[in-house]
Scaffold this motif. Structure first.
Motif, short mmCIF file in Angstrom:
data_model
loop_
_atom_site.label_atom_id
_atom_site.label_comp_id
_atom_site.label_asym_id
_atom_site.label_seq_id
_atom_site.Cartn_x
_atom_site.Cartn_y
_atom_site.Cartn_z
N UNK A 183 34.70 40.57 39.95
CA UNK A 183 33.78 40.09 38.91
C UNK A 183 32.54 40.98 38.92
N UNK A 184 32.26 41.60 37.79
CA UNK A 184 31.11 42.50 37.69
C UNK A 184 29.84 41.75 37.32
N UNK A 185 29.99 40.73 36.47
CA UNK A 185 28.81 40.00 36.00
C UNK A 185 29.19 38.56 35.73
N UNK A 186 28.21 37.66 35.89
CA UNK A 186 28.39 36.27 35.52
C UNK A 186 29.17 35.46 36.54
N UNK A 187 29.63 34.31 36.07
CA UNK A 187 30.34 33.34 36.89
C UNK A 187 31.62 32.94 36.18
N UNK A 188 32.66 32.66 36.95
CA UNK A 188 33.94 32.25 36.38
C UNK A 188 34.34 30.93 37.00
N UNK A 189 34.86 30.01 36.17
CA UNK A 189 35.21 28.68 36.63
C UNK A 189 36.67 28.38 36.33
N UNK A 190 37.27 27.57 37.20
CA UNK A 190 38.64 27.12 36.95
C UNK A 190 38.66 26.23 35.71
N UNK A 191 39.62 26.46 34.81
CA UNK A 191 39.71 25.70 33.57
C UNK A 191 38.90 26.29 32.44
N UNK A 192 38.16 27.37 32.69
CA UNK A 192 37.32 27.98 31.67
C UNK A 192 38.16 28.76 30.67
N UNK A 193 37.73 28.78 29.42
CA UNK A 193 38.36 29.61 28.39
C UNK A 193 37.65 30.96 28.36
N UNK A 194 38.42 32.04 28.42
CA UNK A 194 37.85 33.38 28.47
C UNK A 194 38.46 34.24 27.38
N UNK A 195 37.81 35.35 27.09
CA UNK A 195 38.32 36.34 26.13
C UNK A 195 38.98 37.48 26.90
N UNK A 220 42.65 45.57 31.37
CA UNK A 220 41.99 44.64 30.44
C UNK A 220 40.68 44.12 31.04
N UNK A 221 39.78 43.72 30.15
CA UNK A 221 38.51 43.14 30.57
C UNK A 221 38.51 41.65 30.25
N UNK A 222 38.13 40.82 31.23
CA UNK A 222 37.97 39.38 31.02
C UNK A 222 36.50 39.10 30.79
N UNK A 223 36.17 38.48 29.65
CA UNK A 223 34.78 38.28 29.26
C UNK A 223 34.53 36.85 28.80
N UNK A 224 33.25 36.54 28.64
CA UNK A 224 32.86 35.29 28.01
C UNK A 224 33.21 35.39 26.52
N UNK A 225 33.83 34.34 25.94
CA UNK A 225 34.27 34.44 24.54
C UNK A 225 33.15 34.77 23.55
N UNK A 282 30.41 36.52 24.28
CA UNK A 282 29.74 37.78 24.61
C UNK A 282 30.77 38.80 25.10
N UNK A 283 31.61 39.29 24.21
CA UNK A 283 32.63 40.27 24.64
C UNK A 283 32.02 41.64 24.94
N UNK A 284 32.13 42.06 26.19
CA UNK A 284 31.62 43.38 26.61
C UNK A 284 32.74 44.12 27.34
N UNK A 285 33.45 45.02 26.68
CA UNK A 285 34.55 45.72 27.34
C UNK A 285 34.05 46.70 28.40
N UNK A 286 34.79 46.81 29.49
CA UNK A 286 34.53 47.80 30.53
C UNK A 286 35.47 48.98 30.32
N UNK A 287 35.11 50.19 30.80
CA UNK A 287 36.01 51.36 30.64
C UNK A 287 37.37 51.07 31.24
N UNK A 288 38.43 51.36 30.48
CA UNK A 288 39.79 51.10 30.96
C UNK A 288 40.14 52.05 32.10
N UNK A 289 41.06 51.59 32.95
CA UNK A 289 41.50 52.40 34.08
C UNK A 289 42.26 53.62 33.58
N UNK A 290 42.03 54.73 34.23
CA UNK A 290 42.81 55.95 33.93
C UNK A 290 43.23 56.56 35.26
N UNK A 291 44.51 56.94 35.34
CA UNK A 291 45.03 57.57 36.55
C UNK A 291 45.66 58.90 36.16
#
Length: 603
Positions: free
Chosen positions: A227-239, A286-291, A293-302
């Motif tokens: 988790x980079x920012x914020x708080x995540x809860x069980x049962x929460x709806x996310x984007x 994929x990025x998991x965000x607050x619905x 406040x969608x803020x995408x993070x740079x996708x993984x590249x290998x």
């Protein structure tokens, strides 16, 4: 802000330098387990393939408490073919323990993983491991690590340059090899002192990058990340911010890592490494965000794959005897399911036929996939490995690899000759104790089939490692297999009488009683041409007897191929037939008359 109650570290090293053994030692000294919970060695190498091969294939997470601080530890593979596993989990860490063998020193994979760690801005701690070896040279290896950091433009770390000496087998860490320690506490103290806590935004909206996918037959996909920012809860709806769309989903269960397992919690905060259940459409990157406040993070590249093979269904006369999954639909579903968690893999359907072009980092990378599939009940036919070529500015380029060979001094000649024949160019020779280290730059094509030949030429005493270096202009031809093969012209069971007539001019791959079909490869010819033979030939039973005609038949043991050896052995017109119980070599075209017709057409 930074969390001071948490450390996220990744352990990276060359293969067999002691990563998993170090984790075993930390687990045993943590005081969190009973003796019955930690049985044997390489505790984290839990699946069958890892235990059989003695290598780490999948990255794994554990968490240990120490002086009020939770230390999340990520164990990674050491083999270059599984570099994709290392590259994606580095994004979850803030520091890296770089293990280096006190005798072998800096090896190809050490350079690779340290390069990736510095690109992710991780703080490195150098661990000189195995200082109890009789041929250990800890201070020389420390100088090599210093030079490597300087070469990789990690000079900003040189002012502090934390390092420590360890021996996972004896179970202690020390700041001076001459002084024996009593535990790993100095290492853990250094981790708390030198590795910063995760930099987080606790009051910002939720933001988390998915770096790993696990799967359970009970709950489906399990997304793992930090988790980079914020708080995540069980049962929460996310984007879910995916590559081409945005969806919403509900978190069914939330876990944090605790000791060797996971602990279900109601809430996790920024900096925690968590596992999330309930996101069925989630993918790595994929990025998991607050619905709201969608803020995408740079996708993984290998790094891109360098080797490809063609996977098709098994269409031999013995198809369907052993396997549970034998259709092209089942093969397609299995390959695309692997694509979800293996970020270094690429899959492309063939334009003609029902096969798939599967690309990976090397023969070992793809053979582990094939071995896993056969144990699950799949039957598959696999073609010859090919390197992936790129065109740049009108010039065709191929991958080149850095090859290191460790060999006794008296065996250097055969190694130099064999690698030179495959267009390898020597760049460094170093002698340590009773071994000579040879470093080559060689086209990736030249590595296919080289390991088996080197082992034969050095009576099994050569040790080779390689890593991808760069794409360069295409070199000339690399020598192919010098011998032809014996191809069965009949179906049935191999008979000792028929094999006895063949073994004088060949090296056999089958034994009496083995089932054979037309087009199956049963041996290696002593000449360079293929030859159709009948290993099912029986002695004619007559009432005429002559002295000496009934001599005893003595057959040499057949040569049995491992999966990697079989893949490296075959040529363009041959396939490896893989089933849950058998590995067979065969011609792509089974009928002799059809092979001759194709030969005339090509001519």
């Amino acid at each position: 802000m930074r969390r001071e109650d948490l450390r996220n570290i990744v352990i990276i090293a060359h293969v067999d330098h002691g990563k998993t053994s170090l984790v075993d030692c930390l687990l045993r000294q943590s005081g969190q387990f009973r003796d019955s919970q930690l049985v044997g060695d390489c505790i984290l190498d839990s699946n069958d393939l890892e235990r059989e091969r003695g290598i780490t294939i999948l990255a794994k997470n554990i968490a240990l408490p120490y002086q009020g601080v939770k230390i999340n530890i990520i164990d990674t593979p050491g083999h270059a073919d599984f570099g994709g596993e290392v590259e994606r989990v580095l994004r979850m860490a803030d520091g890296a323990l770089v293990l280096i063998d006190a005798a072998e020193g800096v090896m190809p994979q050490t350079r690779f993983v340290l390069t990736k760690a510095l690109q992710c801005r991780l703080k490195p701690i150098i661990l000189i491991n195995k200082i109890d070896r009789p041929d250990a040279r800890p201070f020389e290896v420390l100088d090599e690590a210093f030079e490597l950091l300087l070469e990789l433009e990690g000079g900003h770390h040189l002012q502090e340059f934390p390092f420590i000496f360890t021996t996972a087998r004896e179970g202690y860490a020390t700041e001076a090899p001459a002084h024996r320690g009593d535990s790993m506490r100095p290492l853990l103290d250094m981790v708390l002192r030198e590795i910063p806590g995760p930099e987080v935004e606790p009051d910002a909206p939720l933001q988390m990058l998915v770096t790993t996918l696990d799967w359970s037959k009970y709950v489906g996909r399990i997304a793992i990340g930090r988790i980079q920012a914020g708080t995540i809860n069980q049962g929460q709806t996310v984007a879910l911010l995916q590559a081409d769309k945005t969806t919403t989903a509900k978190i069914a269960a939330l876990y944090v890592f605790e000791n060797l397992g996971r602990l279900q919690v109601e809430q996790a905060t920024a900096g925690d490494v968590v596992a999330i259940v309930g996101l069925e459409q989630i993918e790595i990157g994929d990025t998991i965000c607050h619905p709201e406040h969608p803020r995408p993070m740079p996708r993984l590249s290998v790094d891109e794959p360098t080797l490809e093979m063609v996977f098709t269904i098994n269409n031999s006369p013995f198809a369907g005897r052993d396997g549970k999954y034998v259709t092209s639909r089942q093969l397609r579903e299995r390959l695309y399911r692997e694509l979800e968690r293996n970020v270094a893999l690429r899959i492309q359907p063939l334009e003609e036929g029902d096969g798939f072009r599967v690309s990976g980092r090397g023969v070992l990378h793809l053979s582990v996939l094939i071995e896993t599939m056969r144990r699950e009940g799949y039957e598959v036919s696999v073609g010859k490995p090919h390197v992936i070529l790129h065109e740049r500015n009108g010039v065709m380029e191929e991958p080149f690899e850095n090859l290191t060979v460790e060999v006794p001094p008296e065996k250097v000649g055969p190694v130099m000759e064999m690698v030179g024949d495959r267009r390898g160019v020597i760049s460094k020779i170093d002698t340590r104790h009773n071994f000579t280290y040879l470093v080559f730059t060689i086209p990736a094509r030249g590595l296919i089939g080289l390991r088996t030949k080197l082992l034969n030429a050095t009576q099994g005493e050569a040790i080779m490692h390689h890593r991808f270096e760069a794409y360069r202009p295409l070199e000339g031809d690399v020598p192919r297999r010098s011998n032809g093969v014996l191809i069965s012209m009949a179906a049935g069971r191999a008979v000792a009488y028929g094999l006895n007539g063949l073994q004088q001019r060949s090296d056999l791959f089958v034994a009496p009683g083995d089932e054979i079909y037309e087009g199956m490869i049963v041996g290696e010819n002593s000449r360079d041409n293929d030859m159709a033979v009948n290993p099912t030939k029986e002695k004619k039973l007559t009432n005429v007897r002559a002295a000496g005609s009934d001599e005893n038949i003595l057959l040499k043991p057949p040569r049995r191929f491992s999966l990697e050896a079989a893949l490296e052995y075959i040529e363009e017109d041959e396939l490896v037939e893989v089933t849950p119980t058998q590995i067979r070599l065969r011609k792509a075209t089974l009928k002799e008359v059809n092979r001759r017709r194709e030969g005339r057409r090509k001519a």
